[in-house]
Write a protein that holds these residues in place. Structure first.
Motif, PDB file in Angstrom:
ATOM      1  N   ARG A   1      -1.014  -8.026  26.703  1.00  0.00           N
ATOM      2  CA  ARG A   1      -0.959  -6.652  26.209  1.00  0.00           C
ATOM      3  C   ARG A   1       0.362  -5.962  26.553  1.00  0.00           C
ATOM      4  O   ARG A   1       0.802  -5.069  25.843  1.00  0.00           O
ATOM      5  CB  ARG A   1      -2.138  -5.852  26.761  1.00  0.00           C
ATOM      6  CG  ARG A   1      -2.033  -5.554  28.247  1.00  0.00           C
ATOM      7  CD  ARG A   1      -3.194  -4.706  28.745  1.00  0.00           C
ATOM      8  NE  ARG A   1      -4.370  -5.504  28.997  1.00  0.00           N
ATOM      9  CZ  ARG A   1      -5.573  -5.207  28.522  1.00  0.00           C
ATOM     10  NH1 ARG A   1      -5.748  -4.144  27.770  1.00  0.00           N
ATOM     11  NH2 ARG A   1      -6.603  -5.976  28.814  1.00  0.00           N
TER      12      ARG A   1
ATOM     13  N   LEU B   1       2.836  -6.197  23.707  1.00  0.00           N
ATOM     14  CA  LEU B   1       2.379  -5.799  22.380  1.00  0.00           C
ATOM     15  C   LEU B   1       2.430  -4.289  22.182  1.00  0.00           C
ATOM     16  O   LEU B   1       2.289  -3.510  23.122  1.00  0.00           O
ATOM     17  CB  LEU B   1       0.942  -6.281  22.154  1.00  0.00           C
ATOM     18  CG  LEU B   1       0.668  -7.780  22.374  1.00  0.00           C
ATOM     19  CD1 LEU B   1      -0.807  -8.072  22.129  1.00  0.00           C
ATOM     20  CD2 LEU B   1       1.559  -8.635  21.497  1.00  0.00           C
TER      21      LEU B   1
ATOM     22  N   ILE C   1      -2.719  -4.381  18.444  1.00  0.00           N
ATOM     23  CA  ILE C   1      -3.451  -5.622  18.157  1.00  0.00           C
ATOM     24  C   ILE C   1      -4.793  -5.258  17.537  1.00  0.00           C
ATOM     25  O   ILE C   1      -5.402  -4.235  17.871  1.00  0.00           O
ATOM     26  CB  ILE C   1      -3.644  -6.482  19.431  1.00  0.00           C
ATOM     27  CG1 ILE C   1      -4.291  -7.825  19.085  1.00  0.00           C
ATOM     28  CG2 ILE C   1      -4.468  -5.748  20.482  1.00  0.00           C
ATOM     29  CD1 ILE C   1      -4.283  -8.824  20.235  1.00  0.00           C
TER      30      ILE C   1
ATOM     31  N   ASP D   1       4.219 -10.461  12.319  1.00  0.00           N
ATOM     32  CA  ASP D   1       3.154 -10.215  13.293  1.00  0.00           C
ATOM     33  C   ASP D   1       2.762 -11.519  13.992  1.00  0.00           C
ATOM     34  O   ASP D   1       2.904 -12.614  13.437  1.00  0.00           O
ATOM     35  CB  ASP D   1       1.921  -9.616  12.611  1.00  0.00           C
ATOM     36  CG  ASP D   1       2.065  -8.132  12.319  1.00  0.00           C
ATOM     37  OD1 ASP D   1       2.990  -7.509  12.872  1.00  0.00           O
ATOM     38  OD2 ASP D   1       1.254  -7.605  11.538  1.00  0.00           O
TER      39      ASP D   1
ATOM     40  N   TYR E   1      -6.900 -12.711  15.368  1.00  0.00           N
ATOM     41  CA  TYR E   1      -6.310 -11.484  15.879  1.00  0.00           C
ATOM     42  C   TYR E   1      -4.876 -11.354  15.391  1.00  0.00           C
ATOM     43  O   TYR E   1      -4.147 -12.356  15.274  1.00  0.00           O
ATOM     44  CB  TYR E   1      -6.349 -11.462  17.405  1.00  0.00           C
ATOM     45  CG  TYR E   1      -7.747 -11.720  17.940  1.00  0.00           C
ATOM     46  CD1 TYR E   1      -8.830 -10.995  17.460  1.00  0.00           C
ATOM     47  CD2 TYR E   1      -7.990 -12.703  18.889  1.00  0.00           C
ATOM     48  CE1 TYR E   1     -10.118 -11.240  17.911  1.00  0.00           C
ATOM     49  CE2 TYR E   1      -9.266 -12.958  19.354  1.00  0.00           C
ATOM     50  CZ  TYR E   1     -10.330 -12.221  18.860  1.00  0.00           C
ATOM     51  OH  TYR E   1     -11.604 -12.466  19.293  1.00  0.00           O
TER      52      TYR E   1
ATOM     53  N   ALA F   1      -1.282  -9.096  15.967  1.00  0.00           N
ATOM     54  CA  ALA F   1      -0.616  -8.191  16.908  1.00  0.00           C
ATOM     55  C   ALA F   1       0.816  -7.934  16.482  1.00  0.00           C
ATOM     56  O   ALA F   1       1.497  -8.828  15.965  1.00  0.00           O
ATOM     57  CB  ALA F   1      -0.642  -8.800  18.310  1.00  0.00           C
TER      58      ALA F   1
ATOM     59  N   LYS G   1      -6.123  -9.920  24.849  1.00  0.00           N
ATOM     60  CA  LYS G   1      -5.115  -8.998  25.380  1.00  0.00           C
ATOM     61  C   LYS G   1      -4.802  -9.266  26.843  1.00  0.00           C
ATOM     62  O   LYS G   1      -3.709  -8.945  27.323  1.00  0.00           O
ATOM     63  CB  LYS G   1      -5.587  -7.548  25.208  1.00  0.00           C
ATOM     64  CG  LYS G   1      -5.595  -7.089  23.762  1.00  0.00           C
ATOM     65  CD  LYS G   1      -5.876  -5.602  23.630  1.00  0.00           C
ATOM     66  CE  LYS G   1      -7.330  -5.273  23.915  1.00  0.00           C
ATOM     67  NZ  LYS G   1      -7.638  -3.841  23.630  1.00  0.00           N
TER      68      LYS G   1
END
Length: 405
Positions: free
Chosen positions: A204, A207, A210, A267, A299, A301, A344
């Motif tokens: 996380r 990022l 997400i 991404d 997912y 992000a 994450k």
């Protein structure tokens, strides 16, 4: 010299299969009963030992299914037409498959298998449909079969057993080399990242944003269409590589209701589900797909360019380092899964942005070298496979001298 020929039905016995009603649970069993062969069971193994499904005594009786003994030859009439397998256990089969047993005085089982394999390239001229390749039992029965003594058939089969075994062993070695090259590449990636001596942080931290894919009724199979907005699925997320073969779409009108799941070029895509061949948590970078969303268990992000590089993170997550990091957080026995919160919190070795770029560039060079070597081996495997087919055809049709025949 090409031998005289007769019809296949004159030297063998045929048995067509069938499918008991799938809505009757008493006809099927998970772990008991008789193995029931489908096309998929044949294409995955030349000797059929295991099947996905089993039928009960009641299921066999409901369709008067044949039960073949070990050694029965199976021939696919639909889908993968011409695929040949041999039962390595007592089993039954579905209507897409024909069970064939030689007449002992007229045909040899091993020679029969090689003969059917030699016919496969010619079967297309017999197909009954322009939309689906298929044959019926009558057409298979009318296929030619050489008039040879059983002793000569056995001598040819002995020759082909030895020669194809040598070719198969060489093909297997080359496939193993392809796997070793892949393992070597990923070992280098892990070592190179480890040598950066960088701090480990939760994903996380690298990022900006997400999201996961829509669940439940928001996206079902009924929403898919032939064109529109792209849906990124698990099959598209390879090992630091976007795989474009598995294409799926939804109407643009429905896409407009799912914008919080959208995907932009660049991404980071992360797989929330894995199996023995593709580990959970692997990642790749999204190409320019136009309008696109991620599906459930995928997912998407946006990476913070001040701290992270999406190509580097995809490499890390796809490497043995990333696999081990995710494995400590994932759950599930056969198909491991991580949720969005777990994704994450995956620990990531995060060098400086410039060092990440260096690693990505070096990995790109090594990937090109590795892929070139793997492509060369793939070409060799194709040539060996063609040689194997040609050798079988030549031997069973009398075009090569066979010792003892």
């Amino acid at each position: 010299m090409t031998p005289e020929q007769t019809a296949l039905k004159r030297v063998t016995h045929f048995a067509a299969g069938g499918t008991p009603s799938v809505s009757e649970p008493q006809f099927w069993s998970d772990d008991e009963g008789t193995p029931w062969v489908a096309i998929g069971d044949m294409t995955s193994q030349p000797l059929v030992r295991r099947t996905e499904r089993r039928v009960t005594v009641e299921g066999i009786a409901s369709k008067r299914l044949p039960v073949g003994k070990k050694g029965t030859v199976l021939f696919a009439m639909y889908a993968s037409v011409g695929t040949v397998s041999v039962l390595d256990t007592e089993a039954s089969w579905n209507q897409a498959i024909l069970g064939i047993e030689p007449v002992p005085s007229l045909s040899d089982q091993r020679f029969l298998v090689y003969w059917l394999l030699s016919l496969r390239p010619q079967l297309q001229e017999h197909f009954r449909s322009n939309t689906q390749d298929n044959l019926n039992a009558e057409q298979v029965g009318n296929l030619p079969y050489p008039v040879l003594s059983v002793e000569r058939q056995r001598a040819i089969a002995d020759f082909l057993d030895a020669e194809t075994a040598r070719i198969d062993a060489l093909i297997e070695k080359k496939r193993r080399l392809i796997e070793l090259l892949e393992d070597q590449y990923w070992s280098w990636v892990s070592e190179r990242i480890w040598r950066a001596h960088a701090p480990t942080v939760q994903l996380r931290r690298a990022l900006v944003w997400i999201t996961d894919g829509p669940f439940g009724s928001s996206l079902t199979s009924s929403h898919y269409s032939d064109a529109g907005a792209r849906v990124v699925r698990l099959g598209n997320i390879g090992m630091a590589e976007f795989k474009n073969e598995d294409e799926a779409y939804i109407p643009t009108e429905h896409y407009a209701t799912l914008l919080k799941h959208s995907v932009q070029a660049g991404d980071l895509l992360i797989a929330g589900l894995g199996d023995a061949n593709n580990h959970v948590g692997r990642g790749c970078v999204a190409p320019d797909l136009g309008r696109a969303i991620v599906k459930a268990d995928c997912y998407c992000a946006t990476v913070d360019s001040r701290t992270g590089n999406p190509q580097f993170l995809a490499l890390y997550l796809s490497s043995p380092l990333g696999r081990n990091a995710v494995a400590n957080l994932s759950r599930g026995s056969t198909r491991t899964r991580i949720n969005l919160d777990v994704a994450k919190s995956v620990p990531v070795i995060l060098p400086s942005p410039s060092e990440q770029t260096s690693i990505v560039n070096e990995a790109g060079h090594r990937r090109r070298v590795t892929s070139s070597a793997q492509h060369s081996l793939d070409t060799q495997i194709e040539l060996l496979t063609e040689h194997r087919q040609a050798l079988i055809t030549a031997a069973v049709t009398g075009q090569v001298e066979v010792p003892g025949a």
